[in-house]
Design a protein around this motif. Sequence first.
Motif, PDB file in Angstrom:
ATOM      1  N   GLY A  16      11.751 124.853  71.427  1.00 11.25           N
ATOM      2  CA  GLY A  16      11.995 125.945  72.251  1.00 11.25           C
ATOM      3  C   GLY A  16      11.588 124.391  73.672  1.00 11.25           C
ATOM      4  N   ILE A  17      10.120 125.069  73.748  1.00  9.41           N
ATOM      5  CA  ILE A  17       9.868 125.024  74.803  1.00  9.41           C
ATOM      6  C   ILE A  17       9.548 123.487  74.909  1.00  9.41           C
ATOM      7  N   SER A  65      11.193 121.255  74.261  1.00  8.33           N
ATOM      8  CA  SER A  65      13.005 120.607  74.387  1.00  8.33           C
ATOM      9  C   SER A  65      12.973 120.958  76.195  1.00  8.33           C
ATOM     10  N   ALA A  66      12.911 122.352  76.191  1.00 13.05           N
ATOM     11  CA  ALA A  66      13.289 122.609  77.704  1.00 13.05           C
ATOM     12  C   ALA A  66      12.463 122.115  78.427  1.00 13.05           C
ATOM     13  N   LEU A  86      16.659 124.077  75.769  1.00 16.39           N
ATOM     14  CA  LEU A  86      15.807 125.277  74.741  1.00 16.39           C
ATOM     15  C   LEU A  86      16.501 125.531  73.823  1.00 16.39           C
TER      16      LEU A  86
END
Length: 266
Positions: A61-62, A64-65, A182
Motif C-alpha cells: 500500500g505504501i 503504490s501510494a 494505496l
Amino acid sequence: MIQSLILYTLPVLLAAFGGLFSDAAGKLNIALESLILTGAFTAFAVTVETGSPLLGLISAGIISALVTGISFSIALKGRANIFITGLGLNLLLPGLIATISSMVYGTRGVLRPDVFPPMTRIAQVPLLSLASIVLLSVLWYLLTSTPLGLRIRAIGLEPHVSQIRGISPDRLRLTALVISGLACGIAGAILVFSLRSFVPNMSAGKGWIALAAIYVGRRRPRGVLIAALLFGVTELAANIAQGAASIPTSLLMAFPYAAATVVLII
C-alpha cells in the motif's frame, strides 16, 4: 465458492474505490492497472525478504501510494495532462518491475520461492477479506460522510469555488490520487497472497475493469460495489467453466473482459 467470489471481487473493488476517490476530485487515475502490479511485486518482495506477510501488505500500500504521489505531484505542479500521466505509468511501471526483478531475482518471469511464509494462507481465510472490507468501509465513510470527502467532491464539481474558500484544489486532488494508489497496492497484495507467487502482468486487466466498474456503477460507492461483484461473478464463472466445459480456455479467460465491455456499452 463464496470465499473464491470474495477473492475474485476484492482486487477489482479496492482498485475501483480508489479510482472513485480520484474521479470524485475531478482527476481520474487511469494508472490503476500498473499500481496493482506495483503493489503485487512489492508485497512479494517484502514478504519473501522479511518473512512477514503483514509487512508485505503494508509495504504494498505504501509503495503504490508513494509512486502515485510522486508522479502526480509532478504532473499537477507542471500542469501536465493527468490522463497522459496515468497512461505513462501504465507503460513505465511493468517494464521497471521486470528490470528490478531481473536484477534482484535473475529472471523477468514467474517468481515462485521454495519457501513462502505460511501465514500468506491468510489470503485464503476470512481474515484478509475482513481487513479489506474494513478498508473499503473506511474509504466509503471518508468519501461520503467526512469533511475531507465533502471537499474532495466539491473540487470535482466546482474547483474555483473551493479555491475562493481557501481550499487548495491541487492538494486535495493529490490526496485523492494517493488514496487510489494505496487501495491499488492492497489489491495487488491480495493477488500475490492468493497465488503465493508473483507472475508478470498478474494484474491481468483488473485495473481496467475497475475503471469500467466506476462508470457502470454510476460513479457512486453502492453502484461500484454492485458492478465489482458482477465482474467477480463473471470471473468465477469463467474459472469454474474451465473444468466443466469443452470451450477453449482462451475464450473462457476472455469472458470477464467481454462481460465488462458489454455491460459498459449497455
